[in-house]
Design a protein around this motif. Structure first.
Motif, PDB file in Angstrom:
ATOM      1  N   CYS A   1       0.872  -1.177   0.000  1.00  0.00           N
ATOM      2  CA  CYS A   1       0.000   0.000   0.000  1.00  0.00           C
ATOM      3  C   CYS A   1       0.905   1.222   0.000  1.00  0.00           C
ATOM      4  CB  CYS A   1      -0.901  -0.014   1.241  1.00  0.00           C
ATOM      5  SG  CYS A   1      -1.824   1.510   1.509  1.00  0.00           S
ATOM      6  N   THR A   2       1.019   1.895  -1.145  1.00  0.00           N
ATOM      7  CA  THR A   2       1.995   2.985  -1.245  1.00  0.00           C
ATOM      8  C   THR A   2       1.592   4.193  -0.411  1.00  0.00           C
ATOM      9  OG1 THR A   2       0.964   3.930  -3.231  1.00  0.00           O
ATOM     10  CG2 THR A   2       2.729   2.303  -3.559  1.00  0.00           C
TER      11      THR A   2
ATOM     12  N   VAL B   1      16.980  -8.481  -0.585  1.00  0.00           N
ATOM     13  CA  VAL B   1      16.584  -9.418  -1.630  1.00  0.00           C
ATOM     14  C   VAL B   1      15.140  -9.821  -1.398  1.00  0.00           C
ATOM     15  CG1 VAL B   1      17.022 -11.685  -2.637  1.00  0.00           C
ATOM     16  CG2 VAL B   1      18.942 -10.251  -1.907  1.00  0.00           C
ATOM     17  N   LEU B   2      14.313  -9.662  -2.436  1.00  0.00           N
ATOM     18  CA  LEU B   2      12.909 -10.053  -2.360  1.00  0.00           C
ATOM     19  C   LEU B   2      12.718 -11.512  -2.736  1.00  0.00           C
ATOM     20  CD1 LEU B   2      11.286  -6.888  -3.980  1.00  0.00           C
ATOM     21  CD2 LEU B   2      11.445  -7.457  -1.562  1.00  0.00           C
ATOM     22  N   CYS B   3      13.430 -11.936  -3.739  1.00  0.00           N
ATOM     23  CA  CYS B   3      13.393 -13.328  -4.166  1.00  0.00           C
ATOM     24  C   CYS B   3      14.612 -13.560  -5.059  1.00  0.00           C
ATOM     25  CB  CYS B   3      12.086 -13.664  -4.889  1.00  0.00           C
ATOM     26  SG  CYS B   3      11.931 -12.935  -6.529  1.00  0.00           S
ATOM     27  N   SER B   4      14.743 -14.741  -5.594  1.00  0.00           N
ATOM     28  CA  SER B   4      15.890 -15.064  -6.425  1.00  0.00           C
ATOM     29  C   SER B   4      16.003 -14.114  -7.616  1.00  0.00           C
ATOM     30  CB  SER B   4      15.759 -16.507  -6.931  1.00  0.00           C
ATOM     31  OG  SER B   4      16.827 -16.831  -7.797  1.00  0.00           O
ATOM     32  N   GLY B   5      17.097 -13.351  -7.673  1.00  0.00           N
ATOM     33  CA  GLY B   5      17.341 -12.454  -8.794  1.00  0.00           C
ATOM     34  C   GLY B   5      16.707 -11.090  -8.669  1.00  0.00           C
ATOM     35  N   LEU B   6      15.874 -10.857  -7.655  1.00  0.00           N
ATOM     36  CA  LEU B   6      15.153  -9.599  -7.519  1.00  0.00           C
ATOM     37  C   LEU B   6      15.461  -8.957  -6.173  1.00  0.00           C
ATOM     38  CD1 LEU B   6      12.964  -7.564  -8.516  1.00  0.00           C
ATOM     39  CD2 LEU B   6      11.270  -9.022  -7.370  1.00  0.00           C
ATOM     40  N   SER B   7      15.943  -7.716  -6.222  1.00  0.00           N
ATOM     41  CA  SER B   7      16.168  -6.949  -4.999  1.00  0.00           C
ATOM     42  C   SER B   7      15.298  -5.703  -5.024  1.00  0.00           C
ATOM     43  CB  SER B   7      17.643  -6.557  -4.857  1.00  0.00           C
ATOM     44  OG  SER B   7      18.050  -5.731  -5.939  1.00  0.00           O
ATOM     45  N   GLY B   8      15.034  -5.167  -3.853  1.00  0.00           N
ATOM     46  CA  GLY B   8      14.217  -3.968  -3.745  1.00  0.00           C
ATOM     47  C   GLY B   8      14.843  -2.979  -2.793  1.00  0.00           C
ATOM     48  N   ARG B   9      14.631  -1.712  -3.073  1.00  0.00           N
ATOM     49  CA  ARG B   9      15.153  -0.649  -2.219  1.00  0.00           C
ATOM     50  C   ARG B   9      14.068   0.396  -2.006  1.00  0.00           C
ATOM     51  NH1 ARG B   9      20.412   3.278  -3.506  1.00  0.00           N
ATOM     52  NH2 ARG B   9      20.403   4.397  -1.497  1.00  0.00           N
ATOM     53  N   VAL B  10      13.763   0.695  -0.763  1.00  0.00           N
ATOM     54  CA  VAL B  10      12.801   1.745  -0.437  1.00  0.00           C
ATOM     55  C   VAL B  10      13.555   3.072  -0.400  1.00  0.00           C
ATOM     56  CG1 VAL B  10      11.177   2.626   1.281  1.00  0.00           C
ATOM     57  CG2 VAL B  10      11.334   0.157   0.858  1.00  0.00           C
ATOM     58  N   LEU B  11      13.177   3.987  -1.272  1.00  0.00           N
ATOM     59  CA  LEU B  11      13.841   5.286  -1.374  1.00  0.00           C
ATOM     60  C   LEU B  11      13.142   6.370  -0.567  1.00  0.00           C
ATOM     61  CD1 LEU B  11      14.629   5.307  -5.219  1.00  0.00           C
ATOM     62  CD2 LEU B  11      16.113   4.583  -3.338  1.00  0.00           C
TER      63      LEU B  11
ATOM     64  N   LEU C   1       9.592   2.911  -4.446  1.00  0.00           N
ATOM     65  CA  LEU C   1      10.268   1.617  -4.491  1.00  0.00           C
ATOM     66  C   LEU C   1      11.078   1.488  -5.767  1.00  0.00           C
ATOM     67  CD1 LEU C   1      10.497  -1.205  -3.111  1.00  0.00           C
ATOM     68  CD2 LEU C   1       8.504  -1.891  -4.462  1.00  0.00           C
ATOM     69  N   ARG C   2      12.346   1.109  -5.607  1.00  0.00           N
ATOM     70  CA  ARG C   2      13.186   0.800  -6.765  1.00  0.00           C
ATOM     71  C   ARG C   2      13.495  -0.689  -6.750  1.00  0.00           C
ATOM     72  NH1 ARG C   2      17.829  -0.311  -9.200  1.00  0.00           N
ATOM     73  NH2 ARG C   2      18.349   0.833 -11.109  1.00  0.00           N
ATOM     74  N   LEU C   3      13.187  -1.337  -7.861  1.00  0.00           N
ATOM     75  CA  LEU C   3      13.430  -2.770  -7.999  1.00  0.00           C
ATOM     76  C   LEU C   3      14.578  -3.005  -8.965  1.00  0.00           C
ATOM     77  CD1 LEU C   3       9.704  -3.858  -8.468  1.00  0.00           C
ATOM     78  CD2 LEU C   3      11.027  -3.942  -6.346  1.00  0.00           C
ATOM     79  N   ASP C   4      15.329  -4.073  -8.730  1.00  0.00           N
ATOM     80  CA  ASP C   4      16.396  -4.458  -9.647  1.00  0.00           C
ATOM     81  C   ASP C   4      16.281  -5.950  -9.922  1.00  0.00           C
ATOM     82  OD1 ASP C   4      19.234  -5.587 -10.265  1.00  0.00           O
ATOM     83  OD2 ASP C   4      19.408  -3.437 -10.639  1.00  0.00           O
ATOM     84  N   PHE C   5      16.010  -6.298 -11.180  1.00  0.00           N
ATOM     85  CA  PHE C   5      15.949  -7.697 -11.575  1.00  0.00           C
ATOM     86  C   PHE C   5      17.106  -7.993 -12.517  1.00  0.00           C
ATOM     87  CE2 PHE C   5      14.504 -11.113 -14.466  1.00  0.00           C
ATOM     88  CZ  PHE C   5      14.340 -12.124 -13.525  1.00  0.00           C
ATOM     89  N   ARG C   6      18.126  -8.628 -11.985  1.00  0.00           N
ATOM     90  CA  ARG C   6      19.293  -9.040 -12.765  1.00  0.00           C
ATOM     91  C   ARG C   6      19.869  -7.894 -13.616  1.00  0.00           C
ATOM     92  NH1 ARG C   6      19.250 -14.504 -11.934  1.00  0.00           N
ATOM     93  NH2 ARG C   6      17.214 -15.503 -11.654  1.00  0.00           N
ATOM     94  N   GLY C   7      19.957  -6.712 -12.994  1.00  0.00           N
ATOM     95  CA  GLY C   7      20.560  -5.578 -13.678  1.00  0.00           C
ATOM     96  C   GLY C   7      19.599  -4.677 -14.420  1.00  0.00           C
TER      97      GLY C   7
END
Length: 330
Positions: free
Chosen positions: A72-73, A154-164, A207-213
């Motif tokens: 919930c943003t 890390v949220l799951c395999s290959g996916l990280s998240g950062r709260v800005l 939220l910033r997500l990073d999936f394998r770059g």
């Protein structure tokens, strides 16, 4: 290489997303995150010519069988209220939001007067729905999690998240302002309610997500004034969902240069309500080299053909900046 899928559901004027990422450790091998749920007003879906569909109906049609994280943003009806019907079918493992996890217990149901204007009615509804949402998640065994910047993992395999955003101090300020609304009476109540409603967008979870770059930036309803505490280098993303439904204040030219997106999504309604999908903002993004996409079907500056009616906009996201979008037909 497996890919992640990020879908923007056509909920009219609102935002609703579902992220599905392959992970063998999760139920049925997929990590599922729902980010906002659009609104829950039947009037929003009365005219479905552009493909508008309630979030719960769309996810049921997709055969979704679980939700690992629900986000919930911020507390506005067009983002929050459509999450409530999801609880009839799914209980999320975690509910991410920005207030203390037990804050909902300090709230009480607020009466919505018949003569209240539309803005007040929707904000009062959102506050009531937030309290109900948190109570239901907790009752059904989900975990309510308060998130604020800086937070990453890390949220799951290959996916990280950062709260800005928001920062911990901003989250605390929001709690104080909400306490003030609930403690106020009569004219002071309405004055405090209106002031908080006007400020709520810039308390959005960014939220910033990073999936394998490959980077994805999802700023909720944050407008250009809400990026002040975020380092410019943290904003870069291949896919950017523009804030505040693409209204004129949704993003600045300087911020767009820092983000440097290859694809920009605008969650504006087909009728461009509240001057969403501002032509100047869209032109600025396109001139910066981004391809434009839309959750609904507003007119697009310079487009030779109107957008096709669609229930959703789906991206497949792969490593190293791979972002491919397509409209899902009716």
């Amino acid at each position: 290489m497996e890919q992640m899928r990020l879908t923007f559901v056509n909920v009219g004027y609102g935002e609703a997303m579902v992220l599905e990422c392959p992970d063998p450790s999760r139920q049925n091998g997929v990590f599922v995150m729902v980010i906002d749920g659009g609104g829950n007003d039947p009037a929003e879906f009365a005219d479905c010519a552009s493909g508008r569909v309630p979030m719960a109906e769309y996810l049921s049609g997709r055969g979704l069988d679980h939700i690992d994280v629900m986000v919930c943003t911020h507390i506005h009806e067009d983002h929050l209220s459509g999450l409530l019907p999801l609880l009839e079918h799914w209980t999320p493992g975690e509910l991410w939001q920005t207030l203390p996890a037990d804050f909902f217990r300090r709230m009480r149901p607020l009466e919505i007067p018949d003569d209240a204007n539309l803005s007040r009615r929707k904000f009062l509804q959102a506050l009531n729905d937030y309290q109900t949402l948190c109570a239901l998640v907790e009752t059904r065994g989900g975990v309510i999690r308060a998130v604020a910047a800086p937070l990453d993992g890390v949220l799951c395999s290959g996916l990280s998240g950062r709260v800005l955003a928001p920062s911990a101090s901003q989250a605390e300020e929001l709690a104080v302002l909400l306490d003030g609304v609930y403690a106020a009476e009569d004219a002071e109540f309405w004055s405090r309610l209106d002031r908080l409603d006007a400020r709520m967008n810039n308390f959005s979870l960014v939220l910033r997500l990073d999936f394998r770059g490959t980077g994805v930036l999802l700023p909720g309803d944050t407008n250009c004034l809400g990026y002040g505490d975020i380092p410019a280098e943290a904003l870069q993303a291949d896919l950017f969902k523009v804030g505040h439904h693409g209204q004129r204040d949704g993003v600045s030219a300087q911020q767009l240069r820092a983000i440097a997106p290859r694809a920009v999504v605008c969650c504006a309604s087909s009728d461009r309500r509240y001057n969403s999908a501002d032509p100047g903002v869209l032109t600025m993004a396109a001139e910066g080299g981004a391809r434009l996409y839309f959750s609904d079907c507003p007119p697009v500056p310079g487009a030779a053909e109107p957008l096709p009616p669609h229930h959703a906009l789906e991206f497949t996201i792969g490593p190293g900046g791979v972002v491919e979008g397509r409209y899902l037909p009716l």
